[in-house]
Design a protein around this motif. Structure first.
Motif, PDB file in Angstrom:
ATOM      1  N   ARG A 120       0.854  -1.179   0.000  1.00 49.83           N
ATOM      2  CA  ARG A 120       0.000   0.000   0.000  1.00 49.83           C
ATOM      3  C   ARG A 120       0.899   1.241   0.000  1.00 49.83           C
ATOM      4  N   PRO A 121       0.635   2.205  -0.882  1.00 51.28           N
ATOM      5  CA  PRO A 121       1.544   3.358  -0.999  1.00 51.28           C
ATOM      6  C   PRO A 121       1.676   4.186   0.260  1.00 51.28           C
ATOM      7  N   ASP A 122       0.613   4.228   1.090  1.00 54.50           N
ATOM      8  CA  ASP A 122       0.652   5.072   2.285  1.00 54.50           C
ATOM      9  C   ASP A 122       1.078   4.327   3.543  1.00 54.50           C
ATOM     10  N   HIS A 123       1.465   3.073   3.413  1.00 50.83           N
ATOM     11  CA  HIS A 123       1.964   2.310   4.548  1.00 50.83           C
ATOM     12  C   HIS A 123       3.480   2.459   4.639  1.00 50.83           C
ATOM     13  N   PRO A 124       4.048   2.207   5.820  1.00 49.30           N
ATOM     14  CA  PRO A 124       5.500   2.319   5.937  1.00 49.30           C
ATOM     15  C   PRO A 124       6.219   1.280   5.092  1.00 49.30           C
ATOM     16  N   VAL A 125       7.305   1.683   4.472  1.00 51.20           N
ATOM     17  CA  VAL A 125       8.124   0.714   3.750  1.00 51.20           C
ATOM     18  C   VAL A 125       8.738  -0.239   4.766  1.00 51.20           C
ATOM     19  N   VAL A 126       8.810  -1.524   4.428  1.00 49.44           N
ATOM     20  CA  VAL A 126       9.421  -2.534   5.286  1.00 49.44           C
ATOM     21  C   VAL A 126      10.413  -3.345   4.449  1.00 49.44           C
TER      22      VAL A 126
ATOM     23  N   SER B 162      17.399   0.094  17.251  1.00 48.84           N
ATOM     24  CA  SER B 162      16.053   0.385  16.761  1.00 48.84           C
ATOM     25  C   SER B 162      15.188   0.846  17.925  1.00 48.84           C
ATOM     26  N   LYS B 163      14.207   1.688  17.622  1.00 50.12           N
ATOM     27  CA  LYS B 163      13.324   2.244  18.649  1.00 50.12           C
ATOM     28  C   LYS B 163      11.862   2.124  18.211  1.00 50.12           C
ATOM     29  N   GLY B 164      10.962   2.102  19.197  1.00 45.96           N
ATOM     30  CA  GLY B 164       9.546   2.273  18.923  1.00 45.96           C
ATOM     31  C   GLY B 164       8.670   1.046  18.921  1.00 45.96           C
ATOM     32  N   GLY B 165       9.254  -0.149  18.774  1.00 48.04           N
ATOM     33  CA  GLY B 165       8.408  -1.334  18.720  1.00 48.04           C
ATOM     34  C   GLY B 165       7.656  -1.457  17.405  1.00 48.04           C
ATOM     35  N   SER B 166       6.740  -2.423  17.344  1.00 48.64           N
ATOM     36  CA  SER B 166       6.030  -2.676  16.083  1.00 48.64           C
ATOM     37  C   SER B 166       4.662  -3.276  16.345  1.00 48.64           C
ATOM     38  N   PHE B 167       3.985  -3.642  15.260  1.00 51.65           N
ATOM     39  CA  PHE B 167       2.654  -4.254  15.374  1.00 51.65           C
ATOM     40  C   PHE B 167       2.719  -5.635  16.017  1.00 51.65           C
ATOM     41  N   LEU B 168       3.913  -6.162  16.252  1.00 52.57           N
ATOM     42  CA  LEU B 168       4.056  -7.470  16.893  1.00 52.57           C
ATOM     43  C   LEU B 168       4.308  -7.373  18.389  1.00 52.57           C
ATOM     44  N   CYS B 169       4.393  -6.175  18.934  1.00 53.06           N
ATOM     45  CA  CYS B 169       4.693  -6.015  20.361  1.00 53.06           C
ATOM     46  C   CYS B 169       3.442  -6.177  21.219  1.00 53.06           C
ATOM     47  N   HIS B 170       3.629  -6.748  22.402  1.00 54.13           N
ATOM     48  CA  HIS B 170       2.554  -6.903  23.383  1.00 54.13           C
ATOM     49  C   HIS B 170       3.181  -6.925  24.768  1.00 54.13           C
ATOM     50  N   ALA B 171       2.482  -6.413  25.751  1.00 48.61           N
ATOM     51  CA  ALA B 171       3.032  -6.330  27.104  1.00 48.61           C
ATOM     52  C   ALA B 171       3.419  -7.697  27.661  1.00 48.61           C
TER      53      ALA B 171
ATOM     54  N   VAL C 160       4.774   6.930  16.395  1.00 41.70           N
ATOM     55  CA  VAL C 160       6.136   6.891  16.923  1.00 41.70           C
ATOM     56  C   VAL C 160       6.408   5.539  17.585  1.00 41.70           C
ATOM     57  N   VAL C 161       5.401   4.969  18.221  1.00 45.18           N
ATOM     58  CA  VAL C 161       5.544   3.628  18.774  1.00 45.18           C
ATOM     59  C   VAL C 161       4.517   2.722  18.109  1.00 45.18           C
ATOM     60  N   GLY C 162       4.853   1.436  18.038  1.00 45.02           N
ATOM     61  CA  GLY C 162       4.019   0.499  17.321  1.00 45.02           C
ATOM     62  C   GLY C 162       4.212   0.637  15.825  1.00 45.02           C
ATOM     63  N   ASN C 163       3.454  -0.110  15.078  1.00 45.30           N
ATOM     64  CA  ASN C 163       3.489  -0.148  13.611  1.00 45.30           C
ATOM     65  C   ASN C 163       4.778  -0.769  13.103  1.00 45.30           C
ATOM     66  N   VAL C 164       5.885  -0.011  13.009  1.00 43.08           N
ATOM     67  CA  VAL C 164       7.156  -0.611  12.601  1.00 43.08           C
ATOM     68  C   VAL C 164       8.290  -0.080  13.468  1.00 43.08           C
TER      69      VAL C 164
ATOM     70  N   ALA D 282      -0.291  -0.461   9.781  1.00 49.39           N
ATOM     71  CA  ALA D 282      -1.317   0.556   9.561  1.00 49.39           C
ATOM     72  C   ALA D 282      -0.736   1.618   8.631  1.00 49.39           C
ATOM     73  N   PRO D 283      -1.568   2.465   8.037  1.00 45.18           N
ATOM     74  CA  PRO D 283      -1.007   3.587   7.275  1.00 45.18           C
ATOM     75  C   PRO D 283      -0.032   4.383   8.131  1.00 45.18           C
ATOM     76  N   ALA D 284       1.000   4.916   7.504  1.00 37.25           N
ATOM     77  CA  ALA D 284       2.022   5.648   8.249  1.00 37.25           C
ATOM     78  C   ALA D 284       1.439   6.857   8.981  1.00 37.25           C
ATOM     79  N   ARG D 285       0.395   7.445   8.439  1.00 37.16           N
ATOM     80  CA  ARG D 285      -0.263   8.590   9.069  1.00 37.16           C
ATOM     81  C   ARG D 285      -1.599   8.102   9.641  1.00 37.16           C
ATOM     82  N   HIS D 286      -1.534   7.588  10.846  1.00 41.79           N
ATOM     83  CA  HIS D 286      -2.736   7.013  11.453  1.00 41.79           C
ATOM     84  C   HIS D 286      -2.672   7.216  12.962  1.00 41.79           C
ATOM     85  N   TYR D 287      -3.796   7.043  13.633  1.00 42.27           N
ATOM     86  CA  TYR D 287      -3.946   7.332  15.061  1.00 42.27           C
ATOM     87  C   TYR D 287      -3.660   8.818  15.295  1.00 42.27           C
ATOM     88  N   GLU D 288      -3.727   9.235  16.543  1.00 43.66           N
ATOM     89  CA  GLU D 288      -3.495  10.639  16.865  1.00 43.66           C
ATOM     90  C   GLU D 288      -1.995  10.928  16.920  1.00 43.66           C
TER      91      GLU D 288
END
Length: 315
Positions: free
Chosen positions: A147-153, A275-284, A241-245, A226-232
């Motif tokens: 998806r063009p608006d998602h972060p490159v991985v 690396s900083k921020g975690g990703s969509f695979l992180c969980h407490a 800044v955190v999560g996603n990638v 998620a799209p790179a520009r998402h959530y608040e």
């Protein structure tokens, strides 16, 4: 209570390929390509780390006061569309393309690809031949996964460095990254404050909900990126800044410790980058690394479906 005993690694596995990828063509800086939505981050007093580490021996502590000069930073991580422009302009081949394979999270691997090789102790990471920034989940998956608006991985630290050079910028230091991530809020755990995300009522970022790595309820709306520009956005206007990638930084992965087992672990991670921020695979319950002070070390040639980056420009 620290969660060190429960924290495995959903972070990026090392290639350990036994050989270097063929060299990439050199990248020439052609002036600054600061995007219109790049944000100016004020300089001054900067906070880094924490005196209350959650994952021992990751180097989250101590909490320290430093100073930082003003800089500009991308409001989002670099998107697929932005990275595609870089590729068109330079004909650059990423390391995943030059190696011929990359790591894909098991849930993302299409059944049609057949059996794949897992990584010892973290079997949810699968080696998939032909996976790269275009074909994210393997050969022929661009139409369904890109998806063009998602972060490159599937970008290595070396790939991120090449893009940043082309853009006339650089990767952020850990101090700059945390300064921007805090959004002017000071000593907080997350970019929005101290309230913990959960699996039921509060999902301010894209992380795992459920039983990792088996079941993801996707309560936050996303199973993968998620799209790179998402959530608040945070107080400075940064998204995700955190999560996603995970986001590459310019820094080497270092930990100050006198403990023998920590020194031995670091010796095996020589040359790793931070690396900083975690990703969509992180969980407490497993990888509680979507906090601002959290950090991870990754081999610079590692490429996965949850590793990205954002660029900064000095003033």
């Amino acid at each position: 209570m620290t969660k060190d005993t429960k924290q495995g690694s959903c972070c990026s596995p090392a290639r350990r390929a036994g050989a270097d990828a063929p060299p990439a063509a050199p990248i020439v800086t052609c002036g600054s390509r600061i995007p219109e939505d790049a944000l100016r981050i004020p300089g001054g007093r900067s906070l880094t780390g924490t005196n209350h580490p959650e994952i021992l021996h990751d180097g989250e502590d101590p909490f320290r006061n430093t100073r930082v000069t003003p800089f500009r930073i991308g409001a989002t991580t670099v998107t697929n569309a932005q990275f595609a422009a870089f590729i068109r302009d330079t004909n650059y081949l990423t390391e995943a393309e030059r190696f011929g394979w990359s790591f894909v999270f098991w849930m993302q691997v299409p059944e049609a690809l057949g059996p794949t090789l897992g990584v010892k102790d973290v079997e949810w990471w699968r080696r998939v031949d032909g996976a790269n920034w275009r074909d994210i989940n393997g050969p022929g998956t661009m139409e369904t996964a890109w998806r063009p608006d998602h972060p490159v991985v599937h970008v290595s630290w070396n790939d991120a460095q090449a893009y940043a050079k082309w853009a006339g910028g650089r990767l952020p230091t850990e101090i700059e990254w945390e300064h921007a991530a805090r959004g002017g809020l000071g000593d907080v755990r997350f970019p929005w404050g101290d309230r913990e995300p959960d699996d039921a009522t509060f999902q301010p970022c894209n992380i795992w909900q459920g039983d990792f790595p088996k079941t993801n309820s996707a309560k936050d709306g996303f199973v993968t990126t998620a799209p790179a520009r998402h959530y608040e956005p945070n107080g400075y206007g940064l998204y995700n800044v955190v999560g996603n990638v995970w986001e590459w930084t310019a820094d080497a992965y270092r930990i100050k410790s006198l403990k023998k087992h920590v020194r031995q672990r670091l010796a095996a991670m020589k040359g790793y980058k931070l690396s900083k921020g975690g990703s969509f695979l992180c969980h407490a319950s497993y990888c509680y690394r979507y906090r601002i002070a959290a950090r991870s070390g990754t081999s610079p040639d590692s490429t996965t479906t949850h590793q990205g980056f954002r660029v900064v420009w000095s003033e």
